[in-house]
Design an enzyme around this catalytic site. Sequence first.
Site, PDB file in Angstrom:
ATOM      1  N   ASP A  34      20.594  46.455  21.731  1.00  0.00           N
ATOM      2  CA  ASP A  34      19.884  47.685  22.070  1.00  0.00           C
ATOM      3  C   ASP A  34      19.631  47.804  23.576  1.00  0.00           C
ATOM      4  O   ASP A  34      18.716  48.491  24.007  1.00  0.00           O
ATOM      5  CB  ASP A  34      18.553  47.759  21.311  1.00  0.00           C
ATOM      6  CG  ASP A  34      17.649  46.563  21.583  1.00  0.00           C
ATOM      7  OD1 ASP A  34      18.087  45.624  22.281  1.00  0.00           O
ATOM      8  OD2 ASP A  34      16.500  46.563  21.100  1.00  0.00           O
ATOM      9  N   HIS A 238      43.012  42.222  42.039  1.00  0.00           N
ATOM     10  CA  HIS A 238      41.722  42.677  41.521  1.00  0.00           C
ATOM     11  C   HIS A 238      40.934  41.509  40.922  1.00  0.00           C
ATOM     12  O   HIS A 238      40.332  41.634  39.858  1.00  0.00           O
ATOM     13  CB  HIS A 238      41.915  43.791  40.490  1.00  0.00           C
ATOM     14  CG  HIS A 238      42.364  45.085  41.090  1.00  0.00           C
ATOM     15  ND1 HIS A 238      42.906  46.121  40.353  1.00  0.00           N
ATOM     16  CD2 HIS A 238      42.368  45.524  42.384  1.00  0.00           C
ATOM     17  CE1 HIS A 238      43.210  47.124  41.151  1.00  0.00           C
ATOM     18  NE2 HIS A 238      42.901  46.787  42.392  1.00  0.00           N
ATOM     19  N   ASP A 255      36.471  42.117  49.120  1.00  0.00           N
ATOM     20  CA  ASP A 255      36.700  43.549  48.953  1.00  0.00           C
ATOM     21  C   ASP A 255      35.472  44.082  48.229  1.00  0.00           C
ATOM     22  O   ASP A 255      35.302  43.872  47.025  1.00  0.00           O
ATOM     23  CB  ASP A 255      37.976  43.771  48.133  1.00  0.00           C
ATOM     24  CG  ASP A 255      38.376  45.250  48.054  1.00  0.00           C
ATOM     25  OD1 ASP A 255      37.507  46.114  48.271  1.00  0.00           O
ATOM     26  OD2 ASP A 255      39.557  45.522  47.751  1.00  0.00           O
ATOM     27  N   ASP A 266      34.279  51.328  50.858  1.00  0.00           N
ATOM     28  CA  ASP A 266      35.353  50.444  50.377  1.00  0.00           C
ATOM     29  C   ASP A 266      35.920  49.693  51.576  1.00  0.00           C
ATOM     30  O   ASP A 266      36.688  50.254  52.363  1.00  0.00           O
ATOM     31  CB  ASP A 266      36.429  51.284  49.691  1.00  0.00           C
ATOM     32  CG  ASP A 266      37.493  50.430  49.013  1.00  0.00           C
ATOM     33  OD1 ASP A 266      37.334  49.191  48.965  1.00  0.00           O
ATOM     34  OD2 ASP A 266      38.478  51.003  48.520  1.00  0.00           O
ATOM     35  N   HIS A 345      51.338  46.581  46.865  1.00  0.00           N
ATOM     36  CA  HIS A 345      50.560  47.788  46.616  1.00  0.00           C
ATOM     37  C   HIS A 345      50.795  48.787  47.742  1.00  0.00           C
ATOM     38  O   HIS A 345      51.519  48.517  48.697  1.00  0.00           O
ATOM     39  CB  HIS A 345      49.066  47.468  46.481  1.00  0.00           C
ATOM     40  CG  HIS A 345      48.468  46.761  47.652  1.00  0.00           C
ATOM     41  ND1 HIS A 345      48.142  47.390  48.837  1.00  0.00           N
ATOM     42  CD2 HIS A 345      48.128  45.453  47.828  1.00  0.00           C
ATOM     43  CE1 HIS A 345      47.620  46.524  49.682  1.00  0.00           C
ATOM     44  NE2 HIS A 345      47.611  45.334  49.110  1.00  0.00           N
ATOM     45  N   HIS A 349      44.240  54.962  49.502  1.00  0.00           N
ATOM     46  CA  HIS A 349      43.912  55.942  48.468  1.00  0.00           C
ATOM     47  C   HIS A 349      42.799  56.842  48.987  1.00  0.00           C
ATOM     48  O   HIS A 349      42.148  56.559  49.997  1.00  0.00           O
ATOM     49  CB  HIS A 349      43.474  55.232  47.180  1.00  0.00           C
ATOM     50  CG  HIS A 349      42.381  54.209  47.387  1.00  0.00           C
ATOM     51  ND1 HIS A 349      41.046  54.547  47.515  1.00  0.00           N
ATOM     52  CD2 HIS A 349      42.426  52.854  47.517  1.00  0.00           C
ATOM     53  CE1 HIS A 349      40.320  53.454  47.689  1.00  0.00           C
ATOM     54  NE2 HIS A 349      41.134  52.408  47.705  1.00  0.00           N
ATOM     55  N   HIS A 356      38.472  55.145  43.895  1.00  0.00           N
ATOM     56  CA  HIS A 356      39.833  55.694  43.874  1.00  0.00           C
ATOM     57  C   HIS A 356      39.651  57.164  43.513  1.00  0.00           C
ATOM     58  O   HIS A 356      39.666  57.545  42.348  1.00  0.00           O
ATOM     59  CB  HIS A 356      40.706  54.968  42.849  1.00  0.00           C
ATOM     60  CG  HIS A 356      40.942  53.533  43.197  1.00  0.00           C
ATOM     61  ND1 HIS A 356      41.097  52.532  42.267  1.00  0.00           N
ATOM     62  CD2 HIS A 356      41.040  52.908  44.404  1.00  0.00           C
ATOM     63  CE1 HIS A 356      41.284  51.366  42.871  1.00  0.00           C
ATOM     64  NE2 HIS A 356      41.258  51.580  44.175  1.00  0.00           N
ATOM     65  N   GLU A 379      44.763  49.996  53.997  1.00  0.00           N
ATOM     66  CA  GLU A 379      44.538  48.619  53.553  1.00  0.00           C
ATOM     67  C   GLU A 379      45.833  47.844  53.296  1.00  0.00           C
ATOM     68  O   GLU A 379      46.160  47.508  52.163  1.00  0.00           O
ATOM     69  CB  GLU A 379      43.684  48.606  52.288  1.00  0.00           C
ATOM     70  CG  GLU A 379      44.145  49.571  51.189  1.00  0.00           C
ATOM     71  CD  GLU A 379      43.287  49.467  49.934  1.00  0.00           C
ATOM     72  OE1 GLU A 379      43.120  48.346  49.427  1.00  0.00           O
ATOM     73  OE2 GLU A 379      42.790  50.511  49.485  1.00  0.00           O
ATOM     74  N   TYR A 383      50.350  38.645  50.622  1.00  0.00           N
ATOM     75  CA  TYR A 383      49.930  37.690  49.595  1.00  0.00           C
ATOM     76  C   TYR A 383      51.071  36.708  49.339  1.00  0.00           C
ATOM     77  O   TYR A 383      52.165  37.104  48.919  1.00  0.00           O
ATOM     78  CB  TYR A 383      49.572  38.431  48.306  1.00  0.00           C
ATOM     79  CG  TYR A 383      48.683  39.629  48.555  1.00  0.00           C
ATOM     80  CD1 TYR A 383      47.299  39.510  48.635  1.00  0.00           C
ATOM     81  CD2 TYR A 383      49.248  40.903  48.741  1.00  0.00           C
ATOM     82  CE1 TYR A 383      46.502  40.609  48.883  1.00  0.00           C
ATOM     83  CE2 TYR A 383      48.454  42.002  49.001  1.00  0.00           C
ATOM     84  CZ  TYR A 383      47.082  41.861  49.068  1.00  0.00           C
ATOM     85  OH  TYR A 383      46.292  42.952  49.321  1.00  0.00           O
ATOM     86  N   ARG A 400      43.988  40.780  53.207  1.00  0.00           N
ATOM     87  CA  ARG A 400      43.947  42.244  53.184  1.00  0.00           C
ATOM     88  C   ARG A 400      42.862  42.702  54.157  1.00  0.00           C
ATOM     89  O   ARG A 400      41.801  42.093  54.247  1.00  0.00           O
ATOM     90  CB  ARG A 400      43.655  42.772  51.769  1.00  0.00           C
ATOM     91  CG  ARG A 400      43.735  44.294  51.668  1.00  0.00           C
ATOM     92  CD  ARG A 400      43.822  44.785  50.216  1.00  0.00           C
ATOM     93  NE  ARG A 400      42.667  44.470  49.393  1.00  0.00           N
ATOM     94  CZ  ARG A 400      42.650  43.554  48.432  1.00  0.00           C
ATOM     95  NH1 ARG A 400      43.746  42.842  48.177  1.00  0.00           N
ATOM     96  NH2 ARG A 400      41.559  43.328  47.717  1.00  0.00           N
ATOM     97  N   GLU A 402      40.919  46.308  55.215  1.00  0.00           N
ATOM     98  CA  GLU A 402      40.766  47.690  54.732  1.00  0.00           C
ATOM     99  C   GLU A 402      39.621  48.385  55.441  1.00  0.00           C
ATOM    100  O   GLU A 402      38.523  47.847  55.568  1.00  0.00           O
ATOM    101  CB  GLU A 402      40.497  47.674  53.223  1.00  0.00           C
ATOM    102  CG  GLU A 402      40.233  49.034  52.623  1.00  0.00           C
ATOM    103  CD  GLU A 402      39.903  48.952  51.142  1.00  0.00           C
ATOM    104  OE1 GLU A 402      40.053  49.964  50.441  1.00  0.00           O
ATOM    105  OE2 GLU A 402      39.481  47.861  50.683  1.00  0.00           O
TER     106      GLU A 402
END
Length: 433
Positions: A34, A238, A255, A266, A345, A349, A356, A379, A383, A400, A402
């Site tokens: 609940d 991710h 990130d 972001d 990637h 975006h 996104h 970004e 890798y 990365r 960004e």
Amino acid sequence: MNEFESRRISFFEQMSDNSLAIFSSSDEKVRNNDSEYRFRQSSDFLYLSGLNEPDACLVLVKTEDAQKSILFNRAKDRLEEIWHGYRLGQKAAVSDLYFDQAYQIDELLEKLPLLLNGIDTIYFPIFQDEKLEIVLKEVMTEMRGDKRKGVIAPHQFIDSLPILHEMRLIKSEAEIALLSEAAEISAAGHIRAMQACRPGMWEYQLQSEVEYEFAQQGTRDIAYNSIVAGGENACILHYTNNNRQLRDGQLVLIDAGAEYQGYAGDITRTFPVNGHFSEHQAMLYQLVLDIQVRAISQVRPGATLFDINQNVIKQMVDGLIELGIMEGDPDELIAQEAYKDFYMHGIGHYLGLDVHDVGEYGTKDNPRLLEPGMVVTIEPGLYISHDADVDDVWKKIGIRIEDDVLVTESGGDVLTADVPKSINEIEALMADA
């Protein structure tokens, strides 16, 4: 609140005469038994209404003579408010949110057939809101069954999302101010993480430093699940487990972004756990940084994210060949998409109420042109996993970088510039801490 009213007026302007548009709020979602997750409003509904409560519907009615905005929301209830918190109610919906009328949500099934009678067209998010579609199906079935009584049901159904998402893509001055604030708060979190990081910490401990600073700067909300990835975990794009210990000699990729009044920050930064880049880490990092800085310089009206990404790929392949990580003719490697072993990637975006964010990107052959008022991320990443066919000195490194960039009339304005990203700046910041 005039901001929300003006958005509804803009949507009215794109509706045909004798039409009705309907949007529903998010529902509360059960976490377990609940207990519910903390409520987060539907971005589309929030954009048009300004209401941050569940169990609500927004209706816009446009006829030849008038246009009317109506909110169906929860009734004031003293006992419920004692247990669960304040409710806006109907009077405040009119006075505070500038709706023409407001009714209790329990009246929706009674009022909606009356509002739809004689209406030609319904705008709603087709295939997007199953609960709303069930309501519309029930109402339409009832109205069609009553046609011998003179009831005239709508006969045309239009997806509202293309209209609404095109509106959301170009940010107003008020939205840019909120996105700037989200960016500044996000930046403060990343700076704190760099200052707090030490070998032996756990990823989730570093995550807590970032999100603590968000709260200290004015928001308890995060725009998405924070990624804190040490070493090879950064090669998982991710990664959100955030449950490994940070080791001396590793890089850590963070990130993370704050959400401020619904708008997302972001940012990604990658830095050494011990405060000092190794020789090979620095070489890879500098390559990504050079690519990112150049990509940001290409953000301007009339440019496309597709073209910027193609330039990034070319620069990435040239850099990897120079480092001896890739071998061969650059054009052939690009044609074969060999770079996807290391950069899989896109360059970025849209950013807004969703991290996104909504809006059309166009196609490869006809990409969407950037326009003033858009906000995008830039970004690039690199890798190199443990099983990559490269020299061992390059393996288990993910990088990365960004930033959030506002498209202006003259170019791109970096909203997240407060966070250091050069090697010297990062090492100096970490040393001072």
